[in-house]
Design an enzyme around this catalytic site. Structure first.
Site, PDB file in Angstrom:
ATOM      1  N   TRP A 276       0.949  -1.184   0.093  1.00 47.62           N
ATOM      2  CA  TRP A 276       0.029  -0.167   0.146  1.00 47.62           C
ATOM      3  C   TRP A 276       1.135   1.147   0.035  1.00 47.62           C
ATOM      4  O   TRP A 276       1.868   1.285   0.803  1.00 47.62           O
ATOM      5  CB  TRP A 276      -0.913  -0.109   1.271  1.00 47.62           C
ATOM      6  CG  TRP A 276      -1.827   1.466   1.603  1.00 47.62           C
ATOM      7  CD1 TRP A 276      -0.954   2.458   2.250  1.00 47.62           C
ATOM      8  CD2 TRP A 276      -2.760   1.454   1.663  1.00 47.62           C
ATOM      9  NE1 TRP A 276      -1.655   3.362   2.518  1.00 47.62           N
ATOM     10  CE2 TRP A 276      -3.140   2.778   2.307  1.00 47.62           C
ATOM     11  CE3 TRP A 276      -3.990   0.734   1.412  1.00 47.62           C
ATOM     12  CZ2 TRP A 276      -4.321   3.256   2.410  1.00 47.62           C
ATOM     13  CZ3 TRP A 276      -5.352   1.244   1.606  1.00 47.62           C
ATOM     14  CH2 TRP A 276      -5.254   2.611   2.206  1.00 47.62           C
TER      15      TRP A 276
ATOM     16  N   ASP B 135      -0.677   8.783   1.309  1.00 48.75           N
ATOM     17  CA  ASP B 135      -0.158  10.211   1.448  1.00 48.75           C
ATOM     18  C   ASP B 135       1.364  10.415   1.088  1.00 48.75           C
ATOM     19  O   ASP B 135       2.322  10.006   1.893  1.00 48.75           O
ATOM     20  CB  ASP B 135      -0.175  10.922   2.997  1.00 48.75           C
ATOM     21  CG  ASP B 135      -1.545  10.306   3.623  1.00 48.75           C
ATOM     22  OD1 ASP B 135      -2.487   9.428   3.140  1.00 48.75           O
ATOM     23  OD2 ASP B 135      -1.737  10.788   4.631  1.00 48.75           O
TER      24      ASP B 135
ATOM     25  N   GLN C  19       3.263   7.487   2.863  1.00 50.47           N
ATOM     26  CA  GLN C  19       2.694   6.364   3.546  1.00 50.47           C
ATOM     27  C   GLN C  19       2.738   4.927   2.869  1.00 50.47           C
ATOM     28  O   GLN C  19       2.619   4.977   1.756  1.00 50.47           O
ATOM     29  CB  GLN C  19       1.407   6.556   4.131  1.00 50.47           C
ATOM     30  CG  GLN C  19       1.137   7.670   5.034  1.00 50.47           C
ATOM     31  CD  GLN C  19       1.595   7.158   6.506  1.00 50.47           C
ATOM     32  OE1 GLN C  19       0.871   6.698   7.208  1.00 50.47           O
ATOM     33  NE2 GLN C  19       2.901   7.711   6.768  1.00 50.47           N
TER      34      GLN C  19
ATOM     35  N   TRP D 180      -1.687  -6.587   6.004  1.00 50.25           N
ATOM     36  CA  TRP D 180      -1.372  -6.533   7.352  1.00 50.25           C
ATOM     37  C   TRP D 180      -0.779  -5.120   7.643  1.00 50.25           C
ATOM     38  O   TRP D 180      -0.280  -4.540   6.654  1.00 50.25           O
ATOM     39  CB  TRP D 180      -0.285  -7.346   7.561  1.00 50.25           C
ATOM     40  CG  TRP D 180      -0.789  -8.933   7.670  1.00 50.25           C
ATOM     41  CD1 TRP D 180      -1.363  -9.555   8.522  1.00 50.25           C
ATOM     42  CD2 TRP D 180      -0.670  -9.720   6.583  1.00 50.25           C
ATOM     43  NE1 TRP D 180      -1.773 -10.653   8.175  1.00 50.25           N
ATOM     44  CE2 TRP D 180      -1.394 -11.009   6.945  1.00 50.25           C
ATOM     45  CE3 TRP D 180      -0.237  -9.757   5.076  1.00 50.25           C
ATOM     46  CZ2 TRP D 180      -1.627 -12.121   6.055  1.00 50.25           C
ATOM     47  CZ3 TRP D 180      -0.532 -10.684   4.435  1.00 50.25           C
ATOM     48  CH2 TRP D 180      -1.351 -11.913   4.784  1.00 50.25           C
TER      49      TRP D 180
ATOM     50  N   SER E 172       1.535  10.237   8.917  1.00 51.70           N
ATOM     51  CA  SER E 172       2.237  11.402   8.017  1.00 51.70           C
ATOM     52  C   SER E 172       2.856  12.374   8.596  1.00 51.70           C
ATOM     53  O   SER E 172       2.473  12.471   9.877  1.00 51.70           O
ATOM     54  CB  SER E 172       0.812  11.874   7.149  1.00 51.70           C
ATOM     55  OG  SER E 172       0.738  10.769   6.354  1.00 51.70           O
TER      56      SER E 172
ATOM     57  N   ARG F  59      -3.007  14.833  14.519  1.00 53.15           N
ATOM     58  CA  ARG F  59      -1.977  14.001  13.592  1.00 53.15           C
ATOM     59  C   ARG F  59      -1.464  15.169  12.427  1.00 53.15           C
ATOM     60  O   ARG F  59      -2.069  16.165  12.407  1.00 53.15           O
ATOM     61  CB  ARG F  59      -2.190  12.893  13.345  1.00 53.15           C
ATOM     62  CG  ARG F  59      -3.551  12.888  12.191  1.00 53.15           C
ATOM     63  CD  ARG F  59      -3.881  11.159  11.728  1.00 53.15           C
ATOM     64  NE  ARG F  59      -5.169  11.198  11.109  1.00 53.15           N
ATOM     65  CZ  ARG F  59      -5.927  10.699  11.756  1.00 53.15           C
ATOM     66  NH1 ARG F  59      -5.866  10.363  12.989  1.00 53.15           N
ATOM     67  NH2 ARG F  59      -7.265  10.496  11.254  1.00 53.15           N
ATOM     68  N   ASP F  60      -0.485  14.660  11.985  1.00 53.18           N
ATOM     69  CA  ASP F  60      -0.132  15.274  10.629  1.00 53.18           C
ATOM     70  C   ASP F  60       0.882  16.468  10.677  1.00 53.18           C
ATOM     71  O   ASP F  60       0.463  17.487  10.137  1.00 53.18           O
ATOM     72  CB  ASP F  60      -1.226  15.116   9.694  1.00 53.18           C
ATOM     73  CG  ASP F  60      -1.871  14.110   9.350  1.00 53.18           C
ATOM     74  OD1 ASP F  60      -1.316  12.788   9.584  1.00 53.18           O
ATOM     75  OD2 ASP F  60      -3.006  14.171   8.881  1.00 53.18           O
TER      76      ASP F  60
ATOM     77  N   GLU G  19      -7.437  16.684   8.384  1.00 51.38           N
ATOM     78  CA  GLU G  19      -6.151  16.074   8.396  1.00 51.38           C
ATOM     79  C   GLU G  19      -5.246  16.856   7.231  1.00 51.38           C
ATOM     80  O   GLU G  19      -5.610  17.833   6.472  1.00 51.38           O
ATOM     81  CB  GLU G  19      -6.306  14.558   7.434  1.00 51.38           C
ATOM     82  CG  GLU G  19      -7.174  13.567   8.386  1.00 51.38           C
ATOM     83  CD  GLU G  19      -7.036  12.164   7.769  1.00 51.38           C
ATOM     84  OE1 GLU G  19      -6.974  11.394   8.621  1.00 51.38           O
ATOM     85  OE2 GLU G  19      -7.373  12.017   6.650  1.00 51.38           O
TER      86      GLU G  19
END
Ligand code: FRU
Length: 509
Positions: A26, A29, A45, A52, A88, A155-156, A212
């Site tokens: 995967w 960001d 990211q 998983w 992030s 966050r971020d 975000e």
């Protein structure tokens, strides 16, 4: 130039020719974007063992945007402070070092709701002296530094130097599901990060439940405050994806605006100072989120977006089973005469251009196909001009467009002007389960469609409308990828496209 892309593999798995993709797993960001000693660093990211868990920062470097090196996981969850994800964040270059700030995500055992309890958001600093290896991680701010109205979603970090101090913006969600942004300041970027301001909507009405991935952009002497609202209800021509990205043009500075918060840590709610009605959406396609902006060594302000969205994994999982997602090209930001932010691919990508092909009536002949078992004739392309491209890629330009018309990519993806609306729609299974996205002329300062650029790369299309005043970034999964058929009924002063060569991805694909 050595080409490592295995066409057979691309054919079966829609791998891309000139967009970044992880070998497996995967990608989401963009993180820590910067230019350091001449080299561009694109982190993102990255969950290599997806499905998983284990999100960290993947890492690419390039000097010319054509030759890329993938360094796999640069910052990966490996400590108590980020054991459930190195989330992030951003990078700053200072004193010849790269300082990366990110959120260490920790889920405490014994909880079943991590929205309002049981989650730590550890703002963490890690320094690289060489752009390849990363030093010890330092915790610079944790839950004890967030106001009590915050839920566990904070966050971020976006960190930058302004007003003789280090500033950090953090996206947040309140306990009563309102969005917020928090401003912290520190004298040295390490210690004493103190709450210095906050914001939410003026009206007090939620504009989404969480903001975000903040960014600050200065263009033409004005500041623009970039946020990604989650959970704004979809309308016919606005907020058409589950989560959205855009900006508020700010009078004055973001720091001044947010520091009107007089309650700070004791406040009952974030400070209502953002007029949500001024929000400008950046992208009107199906797949765009969490853009990050950085300034390169030439002073260009450059945006990279994630061509994907969170929480709709199943839509993407089916087409490209072992790998997920890509990023947009690097797009330079500028202001047009109307004062709107435009995005445009950096000119370095022009080095990928091969032969320039005019779209002609002859080229459109037989530019037809089948869609599933039904005849493509269902789409009337009488009077079309067109061309075919090997490898499923091209860089297409229509300039001086007049009136209604449509462009078809194979029999799968159509961009049409119908009345006062641009509609981007899938004609069949090439869209996963998606159908249509609309960009009304009222969002364009010219009041009509004047020009289009479509960068088509196998399973990704970046559409730049009217010089990039809006973009429509979209993944698609055409049934035939070795032969791209472009047909257009638009009347345009110029209609042409370049054949494209591919990135040199090193040895990852
Ligand atoms: C945005 C986001 C960020 C977070 C990251 C985790 O897509 O939710 O807010 O840091 O993804 O992967």
């Amino acid at each position: 130039m050595q080409m490592y892309v295995n066409l057979d593999y691309r054919q079966h798995n829609w791998r891309l020719g000139f967009h970044l993709q992880a070998p497996t797993g995967w990608l989401s960001d963009p993180n820590g974007l910067c230019q350091f000693n001449g080299e561009y660093h694109i982190f993102h990211q990255y969950a290599p063992r997806w499905p998983w868990a284990g999100h960290g920062w993947g890492h690419w470097t390039t000097r010319d945007l054509i030759h890329w090196e993938f360094h796999r996981g640069a910052i990966i969850p490996e400590m108590e402070l980020d054991k459930n994800g190195s989330y992030s964040g951003s990078a700053v270059i200072r004193d010849g070092e790269m300082w990366c700030y990110y959120t260490g995500n920790v889920l405490e055992p014994g909880h079943d709701n991590y929205d309002y309890e049981g989650r730590q958001a550890n703002e963490t600093l890690v320094i690289s002296k060489d752009g390849r290896t990363f030093g010890d991680r330092q915790l610079v701010l944790d839950n004890s530094g967030y106001p009590a109205y915050c839920s566990r979603h904070v966050r971020d970090p976006k960190v930058w130097w302004q007003n003789d101090t280090w500033n950090m913006l953090l996206g947040a969600r309140t306990m009563d599901d309102h969005p917020a942004m928090l401003l912290y300041q520190s004298p040295d970027g390490v210690n004493d990060w103190k709450l210095a301001g906050s914001c939410t909507t003026i009206s007090g009405k939620p504009f989404g439940y969480m903001w975000e991935c903040p960014n600050i952009v200065t263009l033409g002497g004005r500041e623009f405050f970039f946020v990604c609202p989650q959970g704004v209800p979809s309308q016919m021509t606005k907020f058409q994806n589950n989560f959205n990205s855009g900006y508020f043009p700010v009078g004055g500075t973001v720091i001044d605006l947010l520091s009107g918060d007089k309650g700070l840590m004791d406040a009952k709610a974030p400070y209502g100072c953002i007029d949500e009605d001024t929000f400008v959406e950046l992208d009107y396609g199906f797949d765009f989120y969490a853009p990050q902006v950085f300034t390169d060594e030439q002073g260009r302000q450059i945006l990279v977006g994630w061509m994907g969205l969170p929480d709709i994994e199943l839509q993407y999982q089916v087409p490209t089973y072992e790998w997920l997602h890509t990023l947009t090209w690097l797009r330079e930001l500028s202001l047009n005469d109307a004062g709107n932010i435009c995005q445009w691919p950096l000119p370095e990508y022009d080095a990928l251009h091969g032969a320039c092909v005019d779209l002609t009536p002859e080229g459109a002949i037989d530019n037809v196909g089948k869609l599933g078992s039904s005849n493509y004739d269902a789409h009337d392309i009488e009077g079309a001009i067109g061309a075919r491209f090997a490898n499923g890629t091209c860089d297409l330009y229509l300039e001086g467009i007049e009136g209604e018309g449509r462009i078809l990519l194979n029999a799968d993806l159509e961009l049409a002007v119908i009345g006062n609306m641009i509609e981007l729609s899938f004609k069949g299974i090439a869209g996963g389960y998606r159908t249509v996205r609309r960009l009304p002329f009222s969002e364009l300062s010219a009041g009509k469609l004047e020009s289009l650029r479509m960068v088509v790369d196998t399973s990704a299309v970046e559409i730049y409308v009217n010089g990039g005043e809006h973009t429509m970034s979209t993944r698609w999964w055409p049934q035939e990828i070795t032969n791209l058929r472009v047909s257009s009924t638009f009347k345009a002063a110029k209609s042409y496209a370049y054949e494209m060569s591919f990135f040199d991805f090193g040895d990852i694909c």
